[in-house]
Scaffold this motif. Structure first.
Motif, mmCIF file in Angstrom:
data_model
loop_
_atom_site.group_PDB
_atom_site.id
_atom_site.type_symbol
_atom_site.label_atom_id
_atom_site.label_comp_id
_atom_site.label_asym_id
_atom_site.label_seq_id
_atom_site.Cartn_x
_atom_site.Cartn_y
_atom_site.Cartn_z
ATOM 1 N N LEU A 235 60.467 11.442 8.195
ATOM 2 C CA LEU A 235 60.013 10.143 7.707
ATOM 3 C C LEU A 235 59.544 10.269 6.260
ATOM 4 N N ARG A 236 59.908 9.286 5.458
ATOM 5 C CA ARG A 236 59.480 9.258 4.069
ATOM 6 C C ARG A 236 58.415 8.193 3.869
ATOM 7 N N VAL A 237 57.688 8.320 2.792
ATOM 8 C CA VAL A 237 56.636 7.336 2.503
ATOM 9 C C VAL A 237 57.245 5.968 2.310
ATOM 10 N N SER A 238 58.428 5.909 1.724
ATOM 11 C CA SER A 238 59.084 4.616 1.508
ATOM 12 C C SER A 238 59.557 3.967 2.807
ATOM 13 N N ASP A 239 59.624 4.745 3.887
ATOM 14 C CA ASP A 239 60.034 4.168 5.169
ATOM 15 C C ASP A 239 58.917 3.399 5.854
ATOM 16 N N VAL A 240 57.687 3.604 5.411
ATOM 17 C CA VAL A 240 56.527 2.981 6.050
ATOM 18 C C VAL A 240 56.121 1.754 5.241
ATOM 19 N N ASP A 241 56.164 0.593 5.876
ATOM 20 C CA ASP A 241 55.747 -0.669 5.257
ATOM 21 C C ASP A 241 54.603 -1.231 6.090
ATOM 22 N N LEU A 242 53.367 -0.887 5.694
ATOM 23 C CA LEU A 242 52.210 -1.306 6.475
ATOM 24 C C LEU A 242 51.927 -2.793 6.339
ATOM 25 N N GLU A 243 52.288 -3.396 5.212
ATOM 26 C CA GLU A 243 52.059 -4.838 5.052
ATOM 27 C C GLU A 243 52.929 -5.631 6.019
ATOM 28 N N ALA A 244 54.186 -5.257 6.125
ATOM 29 C CA ALA A 244 55.075 -5.939 7.078
ATOM 30 C C ALA A 244 54.865 -5.448 8.496
ATOM 31 N N GLY A 245 54.278 -4.253 8.639
ATOM 32 C CA GLY A 245 54.037 -3.709 9.972
ATOM 33 C C GLY A 245 55.252 -3.090 10.617
ATOM 34 N N PHE A 246 56.126 -2.449 9.814
ATOM 35 C CA PHE A 246 57.349 -1.846 10.354
ATOM 36 C C PHE A 246 57.567 -0.459 9.749
ATOM 37 N N VAL A 247 58.248 0.387 10.514
ATOM 38 C CA VAL A 247 58.694 1.702 10.057
ATOM 39 C C VAL A 247 60.211 1.734 10.164
ATOM 40 N N SER A 248 60.887 2.088 9.084
ATOM 41 C CA SER A 248 62.348 2.115 9.049
ATOM 42 C C SER A 248 62.847 3.525 9.320
ATOM 43 N N VAL A 249 63.838 3.618 10.181
ATOM 44 C CA VAL A 249 64.483 4.900 10.484
ATOM 45 C C VAL A 249 65.855 4.863 9.823
ATOM 46 N N ARG A 250 66.025 5.683 8.801
ATOM 47 C CA ARG A 250 67.258 5.693 8.016
ATOM 48 C C ARG A 250 67.757 7.137 7.880
ATOM 49 N N PRO A 251 69.046 7.327 7.668
ATOM 50 C CA PRO A 251 69.558 8.700 7.489
ATOM 51 C C PRO A 251 69.027 9.336 6.219
#
Length: 440
Positions: A252-268
Protein backbone atom coordinates in the motif's frame (compact mmCIF):
# COMPACT_ATOMS: atom_id res chain seq x y z
CA UNK A 1 -12.03 -70.84 -38.95
CA UNK A 2 -11.75 -73.19 -41.95
CA UNK A 3 -9.10 -75.29 -43.61
CA UNK A 4 -7.62 -73.40 -46.53
CA UNK A 5 -5.15 -76.00 -47.78
CA UNK A 6 -3.03 -78.77 -46.32
CA UNK A 7 -1.15 -77.48 -43.31
CA UNK A 8 -2.88 -74.04 -43.28
CA UNK A 9 -5.94 -72.78 -41.44
CA UNK A 10 -7.60 -69.41 -42.18
CA UNK A 11 -9.52 -67.14 -39.85
CA UNK A 12 -11.98 -64.73 -41.44
CA UNK A 13 -14.04 -61.95 -39.89
CA UNK A 14 -16.51 -59.43 -41.29
CA UNK A 15 -16.07 -56.23 -39.31
CA UNK A 16 -18.70 -54.28 -41.19
CA UNK A 17 -20.37 -54.54 -44.62
CA UNK A 18 -17.66 -54.35 -47.26
CA UNK A 19 -14.77 -54.88 -44.79
CA UNK A 20 -13.54 -58.49 -44.46
CA UNK A 21 -10.21 -59.49 -42.94
CA UNK A 22 -8.46 -62.86 -42.89
CA UNK A 23 -5.39 -64.37 -41.22
CA UNK A 24 -3.50 -67.61 -41.96
CA UNK A 25 -2.31 -70.02 -39.23
CA UNK A 26 -0.32 -73.23 -39.36
CA UNK A 27 -2.23 -74.80 -36.46
CA UNK A 28 -5.98 -75.02 -36.05
CA UNK A 29 -5.63 -74.50 -32.29
CA UNK A 30 -3.96 -71.10 -32.78
CA UNK A 31 -6.66 -70.03 -35.23
CA UNK A 32 -9.41 -71.00 -32.80
CA UNK A 33 -7.74 -69.13 -29.90
CA UNK A 34 -7.54 -65.93 -31.97
CA UNK A 35 -11.14 -66.46 -33.05
CA UNK A 36 -12.13 -66.55 -29.39
CA UNK A 37 -10.32 -63.23 -28.87
CA UNK A 38 -12.28 -61.59 -31.70
CA UNK A 39 -15.57 -62.99 -30.40
CA UNK A 40 -14.81 -61.63 -26.91
CA UNK A 41 -14.15 -58.18 -28.38
CA UNK A 42 -17.40 -58.24 -30.31
CA UNK A 43 -19.36 -59.52 -27.29
CA UNK A 44 -17.92 -56.73 -25.13
CA UNK A 45 -18.87 -54.20 -27.86
CA UNK A 46 -15.33 -52.76 -27.89
CA UNK A 47 -15.70 -50.83 -31.12
CA UNK A 48 -12.41 -49.01 -30.48
CA UNK A 49 -10.54 -52.33 -30.57
CA UNK A 50 -12.42 -53.31 -33.72
CA UNK A 51 -11.36 -50.08 -35.41
CA UNK A 52 -7.79 -50.72 -34.29
CA UNK A 53 -7.85 -54.17 -35.95
CA UNK A 54 -9.31 -52.68 -39.11
CA UNK A 55 -6.41 -50.23 -39.36
CA UNK A 56 -3.69 -52.59 -38.06
CA UNK A 57 -4.55 -56.13 -39.15
CA UNK A 58 -0.96 -57.23 -38.48
CA UNK A 59 -1.44 -56.46 -34.74
CA UNK A 60 -3.82 -59.38 -34.12
CA UNK A 61 -1.11 -61.33 -32.27
CA UNK A 62 -0.31 -58.36 -30.04
CA UNK A 63 -4.02 -57.85 -29.33
CA UNK A 64 -4.44 -61.53 -28.47
CA UNK A 65 -1.55 -61.52 -25.97
CA UNK A 66 -2.64 -58.26 -24.33
CA UNK A 67 -6.17 -59.53 -23.79
CA UNK A 68 -4.79 -62.68 -22.19
CA UNK A 69 -2.70 -60.53 -19.80
CA UNK A 70 -5.05 -57.64 -19.03
CA UNK A 71 -8.54 -58.67 -20.12
CA UNK A 72 -10.81 -57.21 -22.76
CA UNK A 73 -12.52 -54.81 -20.33
CA UNK A 74 -9.32 -53.12 -19.06
CA UNK A 75 -7.39 -53.07 -22.33
CA UNK A 76 -6.73 -49.67 -23.90
CA UNK A 77 -5.77 -48.92 -27.47
CA UNK A 78 -2.69 -47.09 -26.15
CA UNK A 79 -1.45 -50.41 -24.72
CA UNK A 80 -1.31 -51.84 -28.24
CA UNK A 81 0.71 -49.02 -29.76
CA UNK A 82 4.51 -49.08 -29.75
CA UNK A 83 6.09 -47.33 -26.78
CA UNK A 84 6.59 -43.60 -27.42
CA UNK A 85 9.99 -42.13 -28.01
CA UNK A 86 11.71 -41.86 -24.67
CA UNK A 87 12.30 -38.35 -23.33
CA UNK A 88 13.96 -37.84 -19.99
CA UNK A 89 12.44 -35.73 -17.30
CA UNK A 90 15.61 -33.62 -17.18
CA UNK A 91 15.31 -32.62 -20.84
CA UNK A 92 11.63 -31.90 -20.42
CA UNK A 93 12.21 -29.80 -17.30
CA UNK A 94 14.91 -27.69 -19.02
CA UNK A 95 12.59 -27.07 -21.96
CA UNK A 96 9.75 -26.12 -19.63
CA UNK A 97 11.86 -23.72 -17.56
CA UNK A 98 13.12 -21.97 -20.70
CA UNK A 99 9.50 -21.63 -21.80
CA UNK A 100 8.17 -19.98 -18.64
CA UNK A 101 11.06 -17.49 -18.63
CA UNK A 102 9.70 -15.93 -21.84
CA UNK A 103 7.48 -12.90 -21.56
CA UNK A 104 5.03 -14.46 -24.02
CA UNK A 105 4.57 -17.61 -21.92
CA UNK A 106 1.07 -18.04 -20.53
CA UNK A 107 -0.17 -20.23 -17.73
CA UNK A 108 -3.47 -22.06 -17.89
CA UNK A 109 -5.03 -18.90 -16.39
CA UNK A 110 -3.69 -16.92 -19.38
CA UNK A 111 -1.29 -14.92 -17.21
CA UNK A 112 2.48 -14.64 -17.52
CA UNK A 113 4.88 -16.18 -15.00
CA UNK A 114 6.47 -13.73 -12.56
CA UNK A 115 10.22 -13.99 -11.79
CA UNK A 116 9.39 -15.22 -8.29
CA UNK A 117 7.23 -18.03 -9.71
CA UNK A 118 10.00 -19.03 -12.15
CA UNK A 119 12.58 -19.23 -9.36
CA UNK A 120 10.19 -21.23 -7.17
CA UNK A 121 9.44 -23.66 -10.00
CA UNK A 122 13.14 -24.06 -10.77
CA UNK A 123 13.99 -24.77 -7.13
CA UNK A 124 11.23 -27.35 -6.64
CA UNK A 125 11.85 -29.09 -9.97
CA UNK A 126 15.56 -29.43 -9.19
CA UNK A 127 14.68 -30.86 -5.80
CA UNK A 128 12.39 -33.38 -7.48
CA UNK A 129 15.06 -34.38 -10.02
CA UNK A 130 17.60 -34.93 -7.26
CA UNK A 131 15.13 -37.13 -5.40
CA UNK A 132 14.48 -39.50 -8.33
CA UNK A 133 16.62 -42.70 -8.30
CA UNK A 134 17.91 -42.07 -11.83
CA UNK A 135 17.75 -38.29 -11.34
CA UNK A 136 17.65 -36.42 -14.67
CA UNK A 137 17.94 -39.64 -16.70
CA UNK A 138 14.50 -40.87 -15.56
CA UNK A 139 12.04 -41.27 -18.43
CA UNK A 140 9.11 -38.88 -18.20
CA UNK A 141 6.65 -41.67 -19.03
CA UNK A 142 7.65 -43.55 -15.87
CA UNK A 143 6.41 -40.75 -13.59
CA UNK A 144 2.81 -41.02 -12.42
CA UNK A 145 0.56 -40.07 -9.50
CA UNK A 146 2.24 -42.62 -7.22
CA UNK A 147 5.58 -40.89 -7.84
CA UNK A 148 4.11 -37.54 -6.78
CA UNK A 149 2.64 -39.08 -3.63
CA UNK A 150 5.97 -40.67 -2.69
CA UNK A 151 7.78 -37.35 -3.26
CA UNK A 152 5.20 -35.56 -1.13
CA UNK A 153 5.67 -38.04 1.73
CA UNK A 154 9.45 -37.68 1.45
CA UNK A 155 9.25 -33.88 1.79
CA UNK A 156 7.02 -34.06 4.86
CA UNK A 157 9.16 -36.73 6.53
CA UNK A 158 12.54 -35.10 5.79
CA UNK A 159 11.30 -31.59 6.40
CA UNK A 160 10.37 -32.34 9.99
CA UNK A 161 14.08 -32.58 10.82
CA UNK A 162 15.67 -30.03 8.52
CA UNK A 163 13.36 -27.50 6.86
CA UNK A 164 10.05 -28.18 8.68
CA UNK A 165 7.98 -28.54 5.52
CA UNK A 166 4.29 -28.85 6.30
CA UNK A 167 1.90 -30.91 4.14
CA UNK A 168 0.60 -27.65 2.66
CA UNK A 169 4.17 -26.60 1.81
CA UNK A 170 4.80 -29.99 0.22
CA UNK A 171 1.70 -29.42 -1.93
CA UNK A 172 3.30 -26.25 -3.29
CA UNK A 173 6.46 -28.22 -4.13
CA UNK A 174 4.43 -30.76 -6.12
CA UNK A 175 2.53 -28.08 -8.09
CA UNK A 176 5.44 -27.28 -10.51
CA UNK A 177 5.64 -30.97 -11.46
CA UNK A 178 1.92 -31.01 -12.24
CA UNK A 179 2.29 -27.83 -14.28
CA UNK A 180 5.20 -29.39 -16.18
CA UNK A 181 3.14 -32.41 -17.24
CA UNK A 182 0.11 -30.29 -18.10
CA UNK A 183 2.30 -28.14 -20.36
CA UNK A 184 4.00 -31.17 -21.95
CA UNK A 185 0.65 -32.73 -22.85
CA UNK A 186 -0.72 -29.50 -24.38
CA UNK A 187 0.02 -29.27 -28.10
CA UNK A 188 -0.96 -25.60 -28.16
CA UNK A 189 1.57 -24.47 -25.55
CA UNK A 190 4.57 -26.71 -26.28
CA UNK A 191 6.37 -25.55 -29.43
CA UNK A 192 7.29 -29.11 -30.47
CA UNK A 193 3.78 -30.39 -29.89
CA UNK A 194 2.47 -32.56 -27.10
CA UNK A 195 4.62 -35.47 -25.95
CA UNK A 196 2.93 -38.71 -27.00
CA UNK A 197 1.79 -40.76 -24.06
CA UNK A 198 2.07 -38.00 -21.44
CA UNK A 199 -1.02 -36.81 -19.62
CA UNK A 200 -1.70 -34.34 -16.80
CA UNK A 201 -1.07 -35.79 -13.36
CA UNK A 202 -3.74 -35.56 -10.70
CA UNK A 203 -2.77 -35.03 -7.09
CA UNK A 204 -5.07 -34.66 -4.08
CA UNK A 205 -3.90 -31.80 -1.92
CA UNK A 206 -3.56 -32.11 1.82
CA UNK A 207 -6.33 -30.91 4.06
CA UNK A 208 -5.80 -27.53 5.67
CA UNK A 209 -5.12 -28.12 9.37
CA UNK A 210 -7.05 -24.90 10.13
CA UNK A 211 -10.14 -26.03 8.20
CA UNK A 212 -11.63 -24.74 4.99
CA UNK A 213 -12.07 -21.19 6.30
CA UNK A 214 -10.21 -20.18 9.44
CA UNK A 215 -11.36 -16.83 10.79
CA UNK A 216 -10.30 -15.19 14.02
CA UNK A 217 -12.71 -13.95 16.65
CA UNK A 218 -12.48 -10.63 18.46
CA UNK A 219 -11.28 -12.40 21.60
CA UNK A 220 -8.48 -14.14 19.69
CA UNK A 221 -7.32 -10.86 18.12
CA UNK A 222 -7.34 -9.16 21.54
CA UNK A 223 -5.17 -11.99 22.90
CA UNK A 224 -2.65 -11.60 20.06
CA UNK A 225 -2.39 -7.80 20.23
CA UNK A 226 -0.09 -7.52 23.32
CA UNK A 227 2.52 -9.72 21.61
CA UNK A 228 2.82 -7.59 18.44
CA UNK A 229 4.78 -4.41 17.87
CA UNK A 230 2.93 -1.20 16.98
CA UNK A 231 3.64 -1.37 13.23
CA UNK A 232 2.90 -5.11 13.01
CA UNK A 233 -0.44 -4.59 14.72
CA UNK A 234 -1.21 -1.72 12.34
CA UNK A 235 -0.56 -4.05 9.39
CA UNK A 236 -2.72 -6.74 11.01
CA UNK A 237 -5.58 -4.31 11.65
CA UNK A 238 -5.45 -2.97 8.08
CA UNK A 239 -5.54 -6.49 6.64
CA UNK A 240 -8.41 -7.61 8.86
CA UNK A 241 -10.52 -4.47 8.37
CA UNK A 242 -10.12 -4.33 4.56
CA UNK A 243 -9.88 -8.05 3.73
CA UNK A 244 -6.65 -7.55 1.78
CA UNK A 245 -4.15 -10.17 0.73
CA UNK A 246 -0.97 -9.70 2.73
CA UNK A 247 0.97 -8.72 -0.41
CA UNK A 248 -1.64 -6.04 -1.13
CA UNK A 249 -1.27 -4.70 2.40
CA UNK A 250 2.52 -4.55 2.34
CA UNK A 251 2.56 -2.62 -0.94
CA UNK A 252 0.00 0.00 0.00
CA UNK A 253 1.19 3.49 -0.84
CA UNK A 254 0.39 6.74 0.90
CA UNK A 255 -1.37 7.93 -2.24
CA UNK A 256 -3.70 4.93 -2.04
CA UNK A 257 -5.18 6.15 1.24
CA UNK A 258 -7.85 8.86 0.97
CA UNK A 259 -9.05 9.56 4.50
CA UNK A 260 -11.28 12.47 3.47
CA UNK A 261 -13.28 10.29 1.10
CA UNK A 262 -12.94 7.31 3.43
CA UNK A 263 -11.56 4.84 0.87
CA UNK A 264 -8.40 2.82 0.25
CA UNK A 265 -7.50 2.02 -3.37
CA UNK A 266 -5.90 -1.28 -4.32
CA UNK A 267 -3.91 -0.79 -7.51
CA UNK A 268 -1.08 -2.73 -9.20
CA UNK A 269 2.46 -1.76 -8.23
CA UNK A 270 5.54 -1.78 -10.41
CA UNK A 271 7.21 -4.30 -8.09
CA UNK A 272 4.15 -6.37 -7.25
CA UNK A 273 1.31 -7.09 -9.66
CA UNK A 274 -2.12 -8.06 -8.42
CA UNK A 275 -3.52 -11.56 -8.62
CA UNK A 276 -6.27 -10.80 -11.16
CA UNK A 277 -8.13 -7.94 -12.79
CA UNK A 278 -10.88 -8.18 -10.15
CA UNK A 279 -8.27 -7.40 -7.46
CA UNK A 280 -8.37 -3.72 -8.48
CA UNK A 281 -10.94 -2.22 -6.13
CA UNK A 282 -11.77 0.63 -3.72
CA UNK A 283 -12.53 -0.35 -0.12
CA UNK A 284 -14.30 1.79 2.52
CA UNK A 285 -12.44 2.64 5.73
CA UNK A 286 -14.17 1.70 8.97
CA UNK A 287 -14.20 3.79 12.13
CA UNK A 288 -11.77 1.36 13.77
CA UNK A 289 -9.28 1.55 10.92
CA UNK A 290 -9.38 5.31 10.33
CA UNK A 291 -7.11 6.33 13.27
CA UNK A 292 -4.70 3.48 12.43
CA UNK A 293 -4.28 4.67 8.83
CA UNK A 294 -4.04 8.30 9.95
CA UNK A 295 -1.12 7.44 12.24
CA UNK A 296 0.53 5.33 9.52
CA UNK A 297 0.29 8.18 6.97
CA UNK A 298 1.80 10.60 9.49
CA UNK A 299 4.65 8.18 10.26
CA UNK A 300 5.37 7.62 6.56
CA UNK A 301 6.16 11.29 5.94
CA UNK A 302 7.65 11.70 2.47
CA UNK A 303 8.01 7.96 1.96
CA UNK A 304 6.15 6.42 -1.00
CA UNK A 305 4.98 3.28 0.78
CA UNK A 306 2.70 3.29 3.80
CA UNK A 307 4.84 0.82 5.77
CA UNK A 308 8.57 0.69 6.36
CA UNK A 309 10.86 -0.96 3.80
CA UNK A 310 11.76 -3.92 6.05
CA UNK A 311 8.44 -5.58 5.21
CA UNK A 312 9.10 -5.61 1.47
CA UNK A 313 12.73 -5.25 0.42
CA UNK A 314 15.80 -7.44 0.88
CA UNK A 315 18.73 -5.11 0.59
CA UNK A 316 18.78 -1.83 -1.32
CA UNK A 317 16.81 -3.00 -4.38
CA UNK A 318 13.17 -4.04 -4.63
CA UNK A 319 12.96 -6.85 -7.14
CA UNK A 320 9.79 -8.71 -8.07
CA UNK A 321 10.39 -11.40 -5.45
CA UNK A 322 12.28 -9.40 -2.83
CA UNK A 323 9.05 -8.67 -0.95
CA UNK A 324 8.99 -12.34 0.15
CA UNK A 325 11.88 -11.72 2.55
CA UNK A 326 9.84 -9.09 4.37
CA UNK A 327 6.76 -11.30 4.19
CA UNK A 328 8.63 -14.11 5.93
CA UNK A 329 9.87 -11.70 8.62
CA UNK A 330 6.30 -10.57 9.21
CA UNK A 331 5.06 -14.16 9.20
CA UNK A 332 7.66 -15.16 11.80
CA UNK A 333 6.59 -12.38 14.15
CA UNK A 334 2.93 -13.24 13.64
CA UNK A 335 3.57 -16.93 14.30
CA UNK A 336 5.43 -16.15 17.52
CA UNK A 337 2.62 -13.85 18.67
CA UNK A 338 -0.01 -16.54 17.96
CA UNK A 339 1.99 -19.13 19.91
CA UNK A 340 2.30 -16.84 22.93
CA UNK A 341 -1.43 -16.09 22.80
CA UNK A 342 -2.37 -19.75 22.28
CA UNK A 343 -4.22 -19.02 19.03
CA UNK A 344 -4.01 -21.01 15.79
CA UNK A 345 -4.07 -18.89 12.65
CA UNK A 346 -2.06 -17.54 9.74
CA UNK A 347 -1.71 -14.14 8.16
CA UNK A 348 -4.27 -15.20 5.55
CA UNK A 349 -6.72 -15.88 8.38
CA UNK A 350 -7.07 -12.11 8.70
CA UNK A 351 -8.56 -12.00 5.19
CA UNK A 352 -10.89 -14.87 6.09
CA UNK A 353 -11.92 -12.93 9.19
CA UNK A 354 -13.11 -10.03 7.04
CA UNK A 355 -15.09 -12.35 4.75
CA UNK A 356 -16.64 -14.22 7.68
CA UNK A 357 -17.77 -10.96 9.31
CA UNK A 358 -19.49 -9.86 6.12
CA UNK A 359 -21.21 -13.24 5.82
CA UNK A 360 -22.35 -13.10 9.47
CA UNK A 361 -23.84 -9.66 8.79
CA UNK A 362 -25.92 -11.13 5.95
CA UNK A 363 -24.03 -9.55 3.05
CA UNK A 364 -24.77 -11.44 -0.22
CA UNK A 365 -21.91 -13.49 -1.70
CA UNK A 366 -21.64 -11.30 -4.79
CA UNK A 367 -20.99 -8.21 -2.66
CA UNK A 368 -18.45 -10.12 -0.55
CA UNK A 369 -16.67 -11.17 -3.75
CA UNK A 370 -16.48 -7.52 -4.83
CA UNK A 371 -14.96 -6.51 -1.49
CA UNK A 372 -12.44 -9.37 -1.43
CA UNK A 373 -11.50 -9.08 -5.11
CA UNK A 374 -12.59 -12.60 -6.04
CA UNK A 375 -12.97 -13.22 -9.76
CA UNK A 376 -15.60 -15.93 -9.13
CA UNK A 377 -18.46 -15.94 -6.66
CA UNK A 378 -17.97 -19.68 -6.11
CA UNK A 379 -14.77 -18.84 -4.20
CA UNK A 380 -16.76 -16.55 -1.90
CA UNK A 381 -19.58 -18.99 -1.27
CA UNK A 382 -17.46 -20.91 1.25
CA UNK A 383 -17.87 -17.98 3.69
CA UNK A 384 -21.59 -17.91 3.06
CA UNK A 385 -21.89 -21.72 3.31
CA UNK A 386 -20.21 -21.74 6.71
CA UNK A 387 -22.55 -19.08 8.00
CA UNK A 388 -25.61 -20.74 6.43
CA UNK A 389 -24.83 -24.11 8.04
CA UNK A 390 -24.33 -22.43 11.40
CA UNK A 391 -27.67 -20.60 11.14
CA UNK A 392 -29.48 -23.81 10.23
CA UNK A 393 -28.07 -25.60 13.26
CA UNK A 394 -29.07 -22.70 15.53
CA UNK A 395 -32.58 -22.73 14.07
CA UNK A 396 -32.92 -26.46 14.76
CA UNK A 397 -31.70 -25.89 18.32
CA UNK A 398 -34.33 -23.17 18.88
CA UNK A 399 -37.09 -25.48 17.63
CA UNK A 400 -35.99 -28.22 20.02
CA UNK A 401 -35.81 -25.77 22.93
CA UNK A 402 -39.30 -24.43 22.25
CA UNK A 403 -40.84 -27.92 22.10
CA UNK A 404 -41.76 -29.36 25.52
CA UNK A 405 -40.89 -32.93 24.64
CA UNK A 406 -40.56 -35.31 21.77
CA UNK A 407 -42.46 -34.24 18.66
CA UNK A 408 -45.84 -35.86 18.28
CA UNK A 409 -46.05 -38.27 15.35
CA UNK A 410 -49.51 -38.73 13.85
CA UNK A 411 -50.73 -42.34 14.13
CA UNK A 412 -50.79 -44.57 11.09
CA UNK A 413 -54.08 -45.78 9.71
CA UNK A 414 -54.33 -49.46 8.81
CA UNK A 415 -55.07 -50.27 5.21
CA UNK A 416 -56.21 -53.38 3.46
CA UNK A 417 -53.33 -55.68 2.60
CA UNK A 418 -51.39 -55.00 5.80
CA UNK A 419 -49.88 -51.63 4.72
CA UNK A 420 -50.25 -48.39 6.60
CA UNK A 421 -50.67 -44.85 5.37
CA UNK A 422 -50.66 -41.39 6.93
CA UNK A 423 -54.15 -40.15 7.91
CA UNK A 424 -55.71 -37.93 5.31
CA UNK A 425 -57.94 -34.93 5.76
CA UNK A 426 -61.65 -35.69 5.68
CA UNK A 427 -63.24 -34.81 2.40
CA UNK A 428 -65.56 -31.84 2.37
CA UNK A 429 -68.91 -32.92 1.05
CA UNK A 430 -70.38 -30.78 -1.66
CA UNK A 431 -67.08 -29.09 -2.52
CA UNK A 432 -65.44 -29.85 -5.87
CA UNK A 433 -62.11 -31.69 -5.92
CA UNK A 434 -60.27 -28.58 -7.17
CA UNK A 435 -61.45 -26.61 -4.18
CA UNK A 436 -60.38 -29.43 -1.87
CA UNK A 437 -56.85 -29.37 -3.34
CA UNK A 438 -56.62 -25.60 -2.91
CA UNK A 439 -57.85 -25.90 0.69
CA UNK A 440 -55.28 -28.59 1.46
Amino acid sequence: VHKHRDGQWRLRIVLRPGLRLSWAFDLRKDAQEHEGTLRAIRQAKRHDLMDFIADNRDKLGVLHEKIREIGVARLRVADLLPPPEGITIGELADEFLSYIERTTAKSRYQSSFSPSTVSKYRRNLNRFLEWLPLKRATLAHEINESTLRAFHEYLVAQGSASRRISPIGADRAVTPIQTLFTWASDAGRRSKGAVDGLRPLRFTKSKNPYGDVKSLTTEELDAIRPHCSAEVWAIVTTTAELGLRISETLFLRVSDVDLEAGFVSVRPHQDRRLKSASSVRDLPVSKTLKPVLKAAVAAAGTREHLWSDEWRAKGPSESADAWRAGYHRLGTQWENACKKAGVKGTLHSLRHTFGARLADAGVPPRDIASMLGHSSVSTTERYWRTRFDRDRKLAVLRILEQSEGAPTVPPLRAKKGGRSTMPTQPEKRGAPRTAQRKAS
